[in-house]
Design a protein around this motif. Structure first.
Motif, PDB file in Angstrom:
ATOM      1  N   ALA A  10       0.830  -1.202   0.000  1.00 38.52           N
ATOM      2  CA  ALA A  10       0.000   0.000   0.000  1.00 38.52           C
ATOM      3  C   ALA A  10       0.865   1.253   0.000  1.00 38.52           C
ATOM      4  CB  ALA A  10      -0.929  -0.007   1.214  1.00 38.52           C
ATOM      5  N   ALA A  11       1.958   1.236   0.766  1.00 36.22           N
ATOM      6  CA  ALA A  11       2.843   2.397   0.819  1.00 36.22           C
ATOM      7  C   ALA A  11       3.499   2.655  -0.533  1.00 36.22           C
ATOM      8  CB  ALA A  11       3.908   2.188   1.898  1.00 36.22           C
ATOM      9  N   VAL A  12       3.875   1.589  -1.242  1.00 37.51           N
ATOM     10  CA  VAL A  12       4.474   1.737  -2.572  1.00 37.51           C
ATOM     11  C   VAL A  12       3.488   2.392  -3.532  1.00 37.51           C
ATOM     12  CG1 VAL A  12       5.237   0.426  -4.605  1.00 37.51           C
ATOM     13  CG2 VAL A  12       6.154  -0.126  -2.341  1.00 37.51           C
ATOM     14  N   LEU A  13       2.269   1.890  -3.568  1.00 36.81           N
ATOM     15  CA  LEU A  13       1.278   2.426  -4.501  1.00 36.81           C
ATOM     16  C   LEU A  13       0.886   3.855  -4.137  1.00 36.81           C
ATOM     17  CD1 LEU A  13      -0.956  -0.751  -4.931  1.00 36.81           C
ATOM     18  CD2 LEU A  13       0.786   0.131  -6.497  1.00 36.81           C
ATOM     19  N   GLU A  14       0.763   4.134  -2.862  1.00 40.94           N
ATOM     20  CA  GLU A  14       0.402   5.492  -2.434  1.00 40.94           C
ATOM     21  C   GLU A  14       1.501   6.490  -2.782  1.00 40.94           C
ATOM     22  OE1 GLU A  14      -0.382   5.016   1.702  1.00 40.94           O
ATOM     23  OE2 GLU A  14      -2.232   3.858   1.371  1.00 40.94           O
ATOM     24  N   ALA A  15       2.760   6.111  -2.581  1.00 49.12           N
ATOM     25  CA  ALA A  15       3.864   7.029  -2.881  1.00 49.12           C
ATOM     26  C   ALA A  15       3.971   7.284  -4.379  1.00 49.12           C
ATOM     27  CB  ALA A  15       5.173   6.462  -2.343  1.00 49.12           C
ATOM     28  N   SER A  16       3.802   6.250  -5.182  1.00 50.42           N
ATOM     29  CA  SER A  16       3.851   6.430  -6.630  1.00 50.42           C
ATOM     30  C   SER A  16       2.751   7.376  -7.093  1.00 50.42           C
ATOM     31  CB  SER A  16       3.713   5.075  -7.328  1.00 50.42           C
ATOM     32  OG  SER A  16       3.698   5.230  -8.733  1.00 50.42           O
ATOM     33  N   ALA A  17       1.548   7.188  -6.562  1.00 52.30           N
ATOM     34  CA  ALA A  17       0.425   8.042  -6.950  1.00 52.30           C
ATOM     35  C   ALA A  17       0.609   9.470  -6.443  1.00 52.30           C
ATOM     36  CB  ALA A  17      -0.874   7.449  -6.410  1.00 52.30           C
ATOM     37  N   HIS A  51       3.309  11.186  -5.733  1.00 49.56           N
ATOM     38  CA  HIS A  51       4.397  11.948  -6.338  1.00 49.56           C
ATOM     39  C   HIS A  51       4.445  11.823  -7.862  1.00 49.56           C
ATOM     40  CE1 HIS A  51       6.009  12.896  -2.397  1.00 49.56           C
ATOM     41  NE2 HIS A  51       5.920  11.619  -2.068  1.00 49.56           N
ATOM     42  N   GLY A  52       3.532  11.045  -8.447  1.00 50.48           N
ATOM     43  CA  GLY A  52       3.559  10.862  -9.894  1.00 50.48           C
ATOM     44  C   GLY A  52       4.872  10.274 -10.370  1.00 50.48           C
ATOM     45  N   HIS A  53       5.363   9.293  -9.626  1.00 52.79           N
ATOM     46  CA  HIS A  53       6.719   8.769  -9.846  1.00 52.79           C
ATOM     47  C   HIS A  53       6.666   7.261 -10.054  1.00 52.79           C
ATOM     48  CE1 HIS A  53      11.112   8.999  -9.426  1.00 52.79           C
ATOM     49  NE2 HIS A  53      11.052   7.892  -8.708  1.00 52.79           N
ATOM     50  N   PRO A  54       7.262   6.748 -11.137  1.00 52.29           N
ATOM     51  CA  PRO A  54       7.302   5.291 -11.326  1.00 52.29           C
ATOM     52  C   PRO A  54       8.101   4.630 -10.204  1.00 52.29           C
ATOM     53  CG  PRO A  54       7.843   6.442 -13.367  1.00 52.29           C
ATOM     54  CD  PRO A  54       7.867   7.466 -12.275  1.00 52.29           C
ATOM     55  N   LEU A  55       7.477   3.674  -9.527  1.00 52.98           N
ATOM     56  CA  LEU A  55       8.083   3.005  -8.379  1.00 52.98           C
ATOM     57  C   LEU A  55       7.824   1.514  -8.520  1.00 52.98           C
ATOM     58  CD1 LEU A  55       9.515   3.245  -5.627  1.00 52.98           C
ATOM     59  CD2 LEU A  55       7.264   3.578  -4.583  1.00 52.98           C
ATOM     60  N   TYR A  56       8.889   0.759  -8.752  1.00 49.85           N
ATOM     61  CA  TYR A  56       8.750  -0.642  -9.101  1.00 49.85           C
ATOM     62  C   TYR A  56       9.424  -1.534  -8.058  1.00 49.85           C
ATOM     63  CZ  TYR A  56       7.528   1.499 -13.563  1.00 49.85           C
ATOM     64  OH  TYR A  56       6.935   2.264 -14.545  1.00 49.85           O
ATOM     65  N   VAL A  57       8.679  -2.528  -7.592  1.00 47.74           N
ATOM     66  CA  VAL A  57       9.166  -3.467  -6.583  1.00 47.74           C
ATOM     67  C   VAL A  57      10.050  -4.510  -7.261  1.00 47.74           C
ATOM     68  CG1 VAL A  57       8.472  -5.220  -4.906  1.00 47.74           C
ATOM     69  CG2 VAL A  57       7.120  -3.122  -5.156  1.00 47.74           C
ATOM     70  N   GLU A  58      11.226  -4.731  -6.708  1.00 48.58           N
ATOM     71  CA  GLU A  58      12.167  -5.665  -7.324  1.00 48.58           C
ATOM     72  C   GLU A  58      11.945  -7.087  -6.827  1.00 48.58           C
ATOM     73  OE1 GLU A  58      17.003  -6.242  -7.876  1.00 48.58           O
ATOM     74  OE2 GLU A  58      16.138  -4.248  -7.542  1.00 48.58           O
ATOM     75  N   THR A  59      12.067  -8.042  -7.750  1.00 49.80           N
ATOM     76  CA  THR A  59      12.059  -9.455  -7.366  1.00 49.80           C
ATOM     77  C   THR A  59      13.470  -9.806  -6.904  1.00 49.80           C
ATOM     78  OG1 THR A  59      12.558 -10.177  -9.633  1.00 49.80           O
ATOM     79  CG2 THR A  59      10.237  -9.976  -9.024  1.00 49.80           C
ATOM     80  N   HIS A  60      13.625 -10.042  -5.609  1.00 50.33           N
ATOM     81  CA  HIS A  60      14.977 -10.140  -5.048  1.00 50.33           C
ATOM     82  C   HIS A  60      14.962 -11.022  -3.813  1.00 50.33           C
ATOM     83  CE1 HIS A  60      18.974  -8.833  -3.746  1.00 50.33           C
ATOM     84  NE2 HIS A  60      19.099  -8.153  -4.866  1.00 50.33           N
ATOM     85  N   ARG A  61      16.005 -11.826  -3.659  1.00 48.50           N
ATOM     86  CA  ARG A  61      16.176 -12.597  -2.428  1.00 48.50           C
ATOM     87  C   ARG A  61      16.282 -11.648  -1.239  1.00 48.50           C
ATOM     88  NH1 ARG A  61      21.701 -15.314  -3.755  1.00 48.50           N
ATOM     89  NH2 ARG A  61      21.987 -13.154  -4.424  1.00 48.50           N
ATOM     90  N   GLY A  62      15.907 -12.136  -0.073  1.00 47.87           N
ATOM     91  CA  GLY A  62      16.054 -11.344   1.136  1.00 47.87           C
ATOM     92  C   GLY A  62      15.066 -10.200   1.251  1.00 47.87           C
ATOM     93  N   THR A  63      14.037 -10.175   0.389  1.00 51.81           N
ATOM     94  CA  THR A  63      12.997  -9.149   0.449  1.00 51.81           C
ATOM     95  C   THR A  63      11.639  -9.845   0.473  1.00 51.81           C
ATOM     96  OG1 THR A  63      12.538  -8.868  -1.921  1.00 51.81           O
ATOM     97  CG2 THR A  63      14.485  -7.735  -1.033  1.00 51.81           C
ATOM     98  N   MET A  64      10.577  -9.052   0.498  1.00 51.75           N
ATOM     99  CA  MET A  64       9.256  -9.675   0.597  1.00 51.75           C
ATOM    100  C   MET A  64       8.851 -10.397  -0.685  1.00 51.75           C
ATOM    101  SD  MET A  64       6.348  -6.702   0.521  1.00 51.75           S
ATOM    102  CE  MET A  64       5.949  -5.751  -0.947  1.00 51.75           C
ATOM    103  N   THR A  65       9.588 -10.208  -1.786  1.00 50.66           N
ATOM    104  CA  THR A  65       9.297 -10.950  -3.016  1.00 50.66           C
ATOM    105  C   THR A  65      10.166 -12.192  -3.152  1.00 50.66           C
ATOM    106  OG1 THR A  65      10.856  -9.584  -4.270  1.00 50.66           O
ATOM    107  CG2 THR A  65       8.540  -8.881  -4.247  1.00 50.66           C
ATOM    108  N   GLN A  66      10.826 -12.589  -2.081  1.00 52.92           N
ATOM    109  CA  GLN A  66      11.713 -13.753  -2.156  1.00 52.92           C
ATOM    110  C   GLN A  66      10.951 -15.019  -2.524  1.00 52.92           C
ATOM    111  OE1 GLN A  66      15.093 -14.665   0.604  1.00 52.92           O
ATOM    112  NE2 GLN A  66      13.604 -16.041   1.540  1.00 52.92           N
TER     113      GLN A  66
END
Length: 309
Positions: free
Chosen positions: A122-129, A131-146
């Motif tokens: 939710a914080a990612v989507l809210e910040a992108s909206a 600030h009008g800024h592209p914000l992309y979550v990375e697929t990465h070990r050791g993160t929530m997309t692991q």
């Protein structure tokens, strides 16, 4: 409230395209024999511009680093890490103010509950909206997309999320080739592939997250397959001026005296060669990955909109 940014757009009337960018880690600690080695950072930036790169990605960029890139005629994208929701907005605000066109984010530390993952999403989507800024979550070990299953569940709950695909973390970390089942496993990742808007390019094999491009095995064809599906997801629905930022990210074994990354894996049998044991010239590999990506993007465009008439 505005919507979060989906695709990046350069304001032109050009058809959707792949943009040749690069993560500056690719140039870190290059051996002198590398085609990308230069004596100074300014000379490296000039080389990148001359070779056709449009932007550089910088980890936690400073004002000085961003200015140096722009002085060389290169746009800037940023990358950072957010462990809790309250950090996300501040990161986006800072990187936007530095002139970063895009921010990719390592989100969380992989120990989050579903509720904590939801708060971060939710914080990612809210910040992108906001600030009008592209914000992309990375697929990465050791993160929530692991974890693959939890990432797919996250997308189901938050379909507006968009991703930076660093797929070697999944290909190697989850051994997508296990049981000879690569395609069956990779096809289940379609909900993520369809939402990729930025790409970190490296290839790995089942035992090593970053390899040269001429090792034996099927790994390179597997990455071609995954990249094409990512590009199909981008092209489908893209409009004039939209672009996907493609960044070779070929990292060294270590940076400086003691920051160990263990990405480029030096080989004992190559210890005395001109690349100081690294299995290949990382900068030359970056150019080859760009060529491969172009072929994948053309195939994706044909698959989505049909062959050119």
């Amino acid at each position: 409230m505005n919507s979060p940014i989906d695709r990046c757009n350069d304001g032109s009337a050009n058809p959707p395209r792949l943009r040749r960018d690069i993560n500056l880690g690719t140039l870190a600690e290059l051996p002198r024999a590398s085609t990308g080695w230069r004596a100074t950072h300014a000379e490296q930036l000039a080389l990148l511009k001359a070779d056709g790169h449009e932007a550089v990605q910088i980890w936690q960029p400073t004002r000085e680093a961003a200015r140096a890139a722009r002085d060389a005629g290169l746009a800037v994208t940023g990358i950072c890490r957010a462990l809790v929701p309250t950090e996300v907005d501040a990161i986006v605000r800072e990187q936007r103010d530095l002139g970063c066109e895009i921010t990719t984010l390592h989100v969380g530390n992989s120990f989050e509950s579903d509720a904590e993952m939801d708060a971060l999403a939710a914080a990612v989507l809210e910040a992108s909206a906001r600030h009008g800024h592209p914000l992309y979550v990375e697929t990465h070990r050791g993160t929530m997309t692991q974890d693959l299953r939890r990432t797919l569940d996250l997308v189901e709950r938050w379909p507006a999320l968009r991703f930076n695909a660093d797929l070697s973390h999944w290909y190697t970390g989850h051994e997508l080739t296990y049981g000879g089942e690569f395609h069956a496993r990779a096809q289940r990742l379609a909900p993520v592939f369809q939402r990729v808007r930025f790409l970190h390019a490296r290839v790995g094999n089942p035992g090593c997250i970053q390899t040269g491009l001429d090792d034996p095995g099927d790994y390179l064809s597997h990455f071609r397959w995954m990249w094409q599906r990512c590009f199909e997801g981008f092209v489908r629905g893209a409009g004039p001026g939209d672009y996907l930022s493609f960044n070779a990210e070929l990292l060294p074994q270590k940076m400086g005296a003691d920051f160990w990354l263990h990405y480029a894996q030096p080989r004992v049998d190559l210890a005395g060669d001109r690349f100081n044991g690294e299995p290949s010239d990382r900068y030359a590999d970056a150019a080859r990955l760009w060529q491969i990506a172009g072929e994948c993007f053309e195939a994706a465009t044909r698959a989505v909109v049909g062959a050119p008439r």
